[in-house]
Design a protein around this motif. Structure first.
Motif, PDB file in Angstrom:
ATOM      1  N   THR A   1       9.256   9.268   1.372  1.00  0.00           N
ATOM      2  CA  THR A   1       8.495   8.608   2.422  1.00  0.00           C
ATOM      3  C   THR A   1       7.011   8.919   2.284  1.00  0.00           C
ATOM      4  N   GLU A   2       6.722   9.957   1.504  1.00  0.00           N
ATOM      5  CA  GLU A   2       5.342  10.388   1.278  1.00  0.00           C
ATOM      6  C   GLU A   2       5.347  11.306   0.060  1.00  0.00           C
TER       7      GLU A   2
ATOM      8  N   GLU B   1       0.795  -1.234   0.000  1.00  0.00           N
ATOM      9  CA  GLU B   1       0.000   0.000   0.000  1.00  0.00           C
ATOM     10  C   GLU B   1       0.828   1.285   0.000  1.00  0.00           C
ATOM     11  N   SER B   2       1.787   1.408   0.884  1.00  0.00           N
ATOM     12  CA  SER B   2       2.571   2.635   0.978  1.00  0.00           C
ATOM     13  C   SER B   2       3.320   2.931  -0.326  1.00  0.00           C
ATOM     14  N   ASP B   3       4.031   1.932  -0.841  1.00  0.00           N
ATOM     15  CA  ASP B   3       4.755   2.109  -2.101  1.00  0.00           C
ATOM     16  C   ASP B   3       3.793   2.343  -3.255  1.00  0.00           C
TER      17      ASP B   3
ATOM     18  N   ARG C   1      14.171   1.537   3.977  1.00  0.00           N
ATOM     19  CA  ARG C   1      13.239   2.304   4.804  1.00  0.00           C
ATOM     20  C   ARG C   1      12.524   3.401   4.031  1.00  0.00           C
ATOM     21  N   TYR C   2      12.932   3.635   2.775  1.00  0.00           N
ATOM     22  CA  TYR C   2      12.254   4.619   1.952  1.00  0.00           C
ATOM     23  C   TYR C   2      12.278   4.202   0.487  1.00  0.00           C
TER      24      TYR C   2
ATOM     25  N   ALA D   1      10.392   0.778  -1.699  1.00  0.00           N
ATOM     26  CA  ALA D   1      11.113   0.460  -0.459  1.00  0.00           C
ATOM     27  C   ALA D   1      10.993  -1.028  -0.161  1.00  0.00           C
ATOM     28  N   GLU D   2       9.805  -1.561  -0.368  1.00  0.00           N
ATOM     29  CA  GLU D   2       9.538  -2.957  -0.038  1.00  0.00           C
ATOM     30  C   GLU D   2      10.402  -3.914  -0.848  1.00  0.00           C
TER      31      GLU D   2
END
Length: 150
Positions: free
Chosen positions: A131-132, A56-58, A106-107, A100-101
């Protein structure tokens, strides 16, 4: 003769080997038959599919990066590069998104190749940690991508 101590050299990491396998697969896909327009559409879909597979984040960041890059520099063509979403000019990668994944980092990273016209004196950044993706970050990405292709 190599200066590498073979008793301590572990070789490529699992992530690096996976990236090389992805790159080989990307090259095989690039040779598929069809018109140039069909190949470009298929490559763009491959990028969207890879983004959809991300955590999700990536995924959220990659979707925003993709939207900003394609809107800011329509001359760049989306394609996979070592399994990463990238954007190429005349088939050569100018910038890319590294999740990152995938590399257990970490980013995430927005990176630029040596083809990007980002030169600023004797030293300049070619990679940016993410990071965002905020509106401010989107504006900075748009500026960098425009400079990269001009």
């Amino acid at each position: 003769m190599s200066n590498v101590d073979s008793s301590t050299y572990a070789g490529f990491t699992a992530e690096e080997r996976a990236a090389m396998k992805d790159h080989a697969q990307d090259l095989r896909k690039a040779t598929r038959r069809g018109t140039a327009a069909e190949k470009a559409a298929s490559a763009a879909q491959d990028v969207l599919d890879r983004i959809a597979e991300m955590g999700e984040s990536d995924r959220v960041m990659a979707e925003r990066v993709h939207a900003v890059v394609t809107a800011s520099a329509p001359t760049l063509a989306p394609k996979l590069w070592y399994g990463m979403p990238s954007y190429a000019l005349d088939g050569k990668v100018v910038c890319f998104f590294q999740s990152a994944e995938k590399f257990k980092s970490r980013y995430a990273t927005l990176g630029f190749s040596d083809l990007a016209q980002l030169d600023e004196g004797a030293m300049w950044a070619a990679g940016f940690a993410l990071t965002e993706v905020t509106p401010e970050v989107e504006a900075r990405i748009a500026e960098l991508v425009k400079r990269a292709v001009n």
